[in-house]
Design a protein around this motif. Structure first.
Motif, short mmCIF file in Angstrom:
data_model
loop_
_atom_site.label_atom_id
_atom_site.label_comp_id
_atom_site.label_asym_id
_atom_site.label_seq_id
_atom_site.Cartn_x
_atom_site.Cartn_y
_atom_site.Cartn_z
N GLU A 33 31.62 54.83 -16.18
CA GLU A 33 31.64 54.74 -14.72
C GLU A 33 30.57 53.79 -14.20
O GLU A 33 29.46 53.73 -14.74
N PRO A 34 30.87 53.04 -13.12
CA PRO A 34 29.84 52.17 -12.54
C PRO A 34 28.70 52.98 -11.94
O PRO A 34 28.89 54.13 -11.51
N ALA A 35 27.54 52.39 -11.91
CA ALA A 35 26.37 53.07 -11.35
C ALA A 35 26.50 53.20 -9.83
O ALA A 35 27.11 52.37 -9.16
N ARG A 36 25.91 54.24 -9.31
CA ARG A 36 25.82 54.44 -7.88
C ARG A 36 24.92 53.34 -7.28
O ARG A 36 23.89 52.98 -7.83
N THR A 37 25.34 52.82 -6.11
CA THR A 37 24.50 51.88 -5.37
C THR A 37 23.83 52.62 -4.23
O THR A 37 24.50 53.28 -3.44
N ALA A 38 22.52 52.54 -4.17
CA ALA A 38 21.75 53.22 -3.12
C ALA A 38 21.00 52.18 -2.29
O ALA A 38 20.31 51.31 -2.85
N VAL A 39 21.15 52.27 -0.98
CA VAL A 39 20.52 51.32 -0.07
C VAL A 39 19.66 52.09 0.93
O VAL A 39 20.19 52.88 1.73
N PRO A 40 18.35 51.90 0.94
CA PRO A 40 17.51 52.56 1.95
C PRO A 40 17.82 52.02 3.34
O PRO A 40 18.02 50.81 3.53
N VAL A 41 17.91 52.91 4.31
CA VAL A 41 18.10 52.55 5.71
C VAL A 41 17.14 53.39 6.55
O VAL A 41 16.58 54.37 6.05
N PRO A 42 16.90 53.02 7.81
CA PRO A 42 15.91 53.76 8.61
C PRO A 42 16.15 55.27 8.67
O PRO A 42 15.20 56.05 8.67
N ALA A 43 17.41 55.69 8.71
CA ALA A 43 17.70 57.12 8.83
C ALA A 43 17.67 57.85 7.50
O ALA A 43 17.74 59.08 7.48
N GLY A 44 17.60 57.11 6.39
CA GLY A 44 17.62 57.76 5.09
C GLY A 44 18.12 56.83 4.01
O GLY A 44 17.46 55.88 3.63
N GLU A 45 19.35 57.08 3.55
CA GLU A 45 19.89 56.33 2.42
C GLU A 45 21.40 56.27 2.51
O GLU A 45 22.06 57.25 2.87
N LEU A 46 21.96 55.10 2.21
CA LEU A 46 23.41 54.94 2.09
C LEU A 46 23.76 54.82 0.62
O LEU A 46 23.13 54.08 -0.13
#
Length: 310
Positions: A33-46
């Motif tokens: 399975e492909p790895a999860r992509t995590a993007v920090p944003v001001p409210a938390g994380e996408l």
């Protein structure tokens, strides 16, 4: 459109457990399975979580917003887009928070079905009192008899409410407790937002099962190094766990854990590929970080169930 109410109506926890087991039995390989992509944003994380298997594909876009509970909103938000695997045509849009609240406990319950004692009702110690704690109680009761449930919560009122819910589900010996109640537990389940260990791993009995689902961050954990050193360790996927599971990566950095000590994966358990474990010499620890294939399997089951209603 499959909203939160429809998710709860269409699929029982037991059905979600079976959907996961069937996906693994059909040959799905979580290691690919492909790895999860995590993007920090001001409210938390996408979080972006795509997956494809057979005639299905899909992607979850989830938000982790730590400030939401204070606003009366779920900490986990988002949507799941289910696609035709051949044409990538959209088929359904599923409430992402409700899907996560269903699939994560189902993953835990599938592991518990293979790891926990079968010869007696279990004494459960449950850390947390949010949606995942409720979902885990529902899912665990679908795979094992529970004689007693002890809720450990930072919020006494929420802990009392979850204990009352457990009594309503037919677990009469249910109440609140403290971390030390892991002494004598058959099953310990951690579904919190904690970033540091919740209990002393020395207190967990040999032969018990510990499940931790609260974190997918390398720097956060719910269990301590002592527990990991003592335990047989099981994961959803070796690759995912060694990328994201702070419960294992922190002990590894301390020299207390090496990847070769992973006893098996969820797919190994379902397929019966593991040798006889022999006499129990410590706890069994299942660490879950949450994977995209799990969302896909449960979303497909929801889509099929919705189609059967029409």
């Amino acid at each position: 459109m499959i909203d939160a109410a429809a998710v709860r109506r269409l699929l029982r926890p037991a059905d979600a457990v079976e959907a996961l087991a069937e996906a693994l039995s059909a040959g799905l390989d979580p290691e690919a399975e492909p790895a999860r992509t995590a993007v920090p944003v001001p409210a938390g994380e996408l979080l972006l979580m795509p997956a494809a298997s057979g005639s299905w594909a899909g992607v979850k876009i989830a938000g982790v917003a730590p400030g939401n509970p204070a606003r009366g909103l779920p900490r986990i938000t988002g949507s799941y887009l289910l696609l035709d695997g051949t044409t990538l045509t959209p088929l359904a849009l599923v409430d992402g928070a409700a899907l996560t609240a269903l699939r994560t406990p189902a993953v835990s319950a599938l592991a518990v079905r293979h790891l926990a004692a079968r010869d007696r009702p279990l004494r459960l110690v449950l850390f947390g009192s949010g949606p995942q704690a409720y979902g885990h109680l529902d899912a665990l009761l679908a795979v094992r008899d529970v004689a007693e449930a002890v809720v450990v919560s930072r919020d006494p009122e929420r802990g009392d409410a979850l204990a009352a819910y457990a009594r309503g589900l037919g677990v009469p010996e249910s109440g609140t407790g403290a971390p030390e109640d892991v002494v004598g537990a058959d099953l310990v389940v951690c579904c919190t937002t904690a970033r540091t260990p919740l209990f002393d791993g020395r207190l967990v009995p040999d032969g018990s099962v510990v499940v931790a689902v609260g974190s997918h961050e390398p720097e956060a954990r719910e269990t301590d190094t002592v527990l990991v050193r003592r335990a047989e360790v099981y994961v959803e996927s070796r690759a995912a766990a060694l990328r994201e599971a702070g419960d294992l990566l922190i002990p590894a950095a301390e020299g207390a854990f090496v990847p070769g000590r992973v006893a098996g994966t969820l797919a190994d358990l379902v397929a019966g590929r593991l040798p006889d474990r022999g006499p129990v010499t410590g706890p069994r620890f299942f660490k879950s970080v949450g994977m995209a294939w799990e969302d896909l399997a449960v979303a497909v089951a929801l889509y099929r169930a919705a189609g059967s209603e029409t």
